[in-house]
Design an enzyme around this catalytic site. Sequence first.
Site, PDB file in Angstrom:
ATOM      1  N   GLY A  49     -51.789 -44.241  72.448  1.00 51.00           N
ATOM      2  CA  GLY A  49     -50.926 -45.106  71.763  1.00 51.00           C
ATOM      3  C   GLY A  49     -51.742 -46.252  71.071  1.00 51.00           C
ATOM      4  N   GLN A  54     -53.079 -54.313  66.722  1.00 51.33           N
ATOM      5  CA  GLN A  54     -54.156 -54.303  67.679  1.00 51.33           C
ATOM      6  C   GLN A  54     -55.513 -54.340  66.899  1.00 51.33           C
ATOM      7  OE1 GLN A  54     -52.395 -51.134  70.343  1.00 51.33           O
ATOM      8  NE2 GLN A  54     -54.078 -52.023  71.573  1.00 51.33           N
ATOM      9  N   CYS A  93     -54.517 -51.107  78.500  1.00 52.01           N
ATOM     10  CA  CYS A  93     -54.382 -51.232  77.016  1.00 52.01           C
ATOM     11  C   CYS A  93     -55.994 -51.511  76.319  1.00 52.01           C
ATOM     12  CB  CYS A  93     -53.864 -52.855  76.790  1.00 52.01           C
ATOM     13  SG  CYS A  93     -53.417 -53.158  75.087  1.00 52.01           S
ATOM     14  N   LEU A  94     -56.134 -50.851  75.155  1.00 55.03           N
ATOM     15  CA  LEU A  94     -57.041 -50.884  74.349  1.00 55.03           C
ATOM     16  C   LEU A  94     -57.579 -52.420  74.109  1.00 55.03           C
ATOM     17  CD1 LEU A  94     -56.440 -47.933  71.817  1.00 55.03           C
ATOM     18  CD2 LEU A  94     -57.681 -47.922  74.198  1.00 55.03           C
ATOM     19  N   HIS A 135     -44.433 -49.947  75.633  1.00 53.80           N
ATOM     20  CA  HIS A 135     -45.626 -50.561  75.599  1.00 53.80           C
ATOM     21  C   HIS A 135     -46.005 -51.054  74.115  1.00 53.80           C
ATOM     22  CE1 HIS A 135     -49.921 -51.370  77.056  1.00 53.80           C
ATOM     23  NE2 HIS A 135     -50.382 -51.139  75.478  1.00 53.80           N
ATOM     24  N   GLU A 136     -46.052 -50.228  73.194  1.00 49.78           N
ATOM     25  CA  GLU A 136     -46.563 -50.128  71.753  1.00 49.78           C
ATOM     26  C   GLU A 136     -45.331 -51.156  71.074  1.00 49.78           C
ATOM     27  OE1 GLU A 136     -49.218 -49.602  71.525  1.00 49.78           O
ATOM     28  OE2 GLU A 136     -49.623 -47.988  72.917  1.00 49.78           O
ATOM     29  N   HIS A 139     -46.000 -54.717  71.635  1.00 49.19           N
ATOM     30  CA  HIS A 139     -47.255 -55.170  70.866  1.00 49.19           C
ATOM     31  C   HIS A 139     -46.644 -55.729  69.425  1.00 49.19           C
ATOM     32  CE1 HIS A 139     -51.225 -54.503  72.722  1.00 49.19           C
ATOM     33  NE2 HIS A 139     -50.828 -53.109  73.141  1.00 49.19           N
TER      34      HIS A 139
HETATM   35 ZN    ZN Z   1     -51.605 -51.905  74.441  1.00 50.77          ZN
END
Ligand code: ZN
Length: 160
Positions: A49, A54, A93-94, A135-136, A139
């Site tokens: 995701g 991000q 998380c990235l 989660h997304e 963001h």
């Molecule tokens: Zn994330």
Amino acid sequence: MSTMTVLHNPNKELRVVSEPVALDRLGSKEMKKLIKDLKDTMKEENGVGIAAPQVGVHDRVIIAELEDGTPTAFINPEITERAFKLVDSEEGCLSVPGCWGIVKRHRSVTVKAYTEDGTHVSLKANGLLAIIFQHEIDHLDGILFIDRATDLRKTGSSRI
Ligand code: ZN
């Protein structure tokens, strides 16, 4: 393939609340490029995701890998129903490399959104997909999993 740089915490761009995408941008060349770049970046980073903020873009756009492995864009996603039952979700998380933790998430959620071609959809997600959506969408509101997590540690296997 064109990838974008994933911003890392504590970059303050990650804390900006993203703006809804105007409907006349749905299906536009510019929106298609953003979606393609996000998908390429997610793939490159081996994630399941990713959200536009991000990569420093404050549009309410996320990519989620569906159960069949297809990366799919959701524009202006909104959670309209949440299961009462919570589950412990192991997340990373990235944008927070080298950190994992346990987050309480709703076991299932119903999400309404526009797809890449401008179709309005509503879908109920369970399991990993429900976690990815929560989660997304966080963001998009400038929230990182570390704000909600307990038991933060330096090892894990989640690719969210
Ligand atoms: Zn994330």
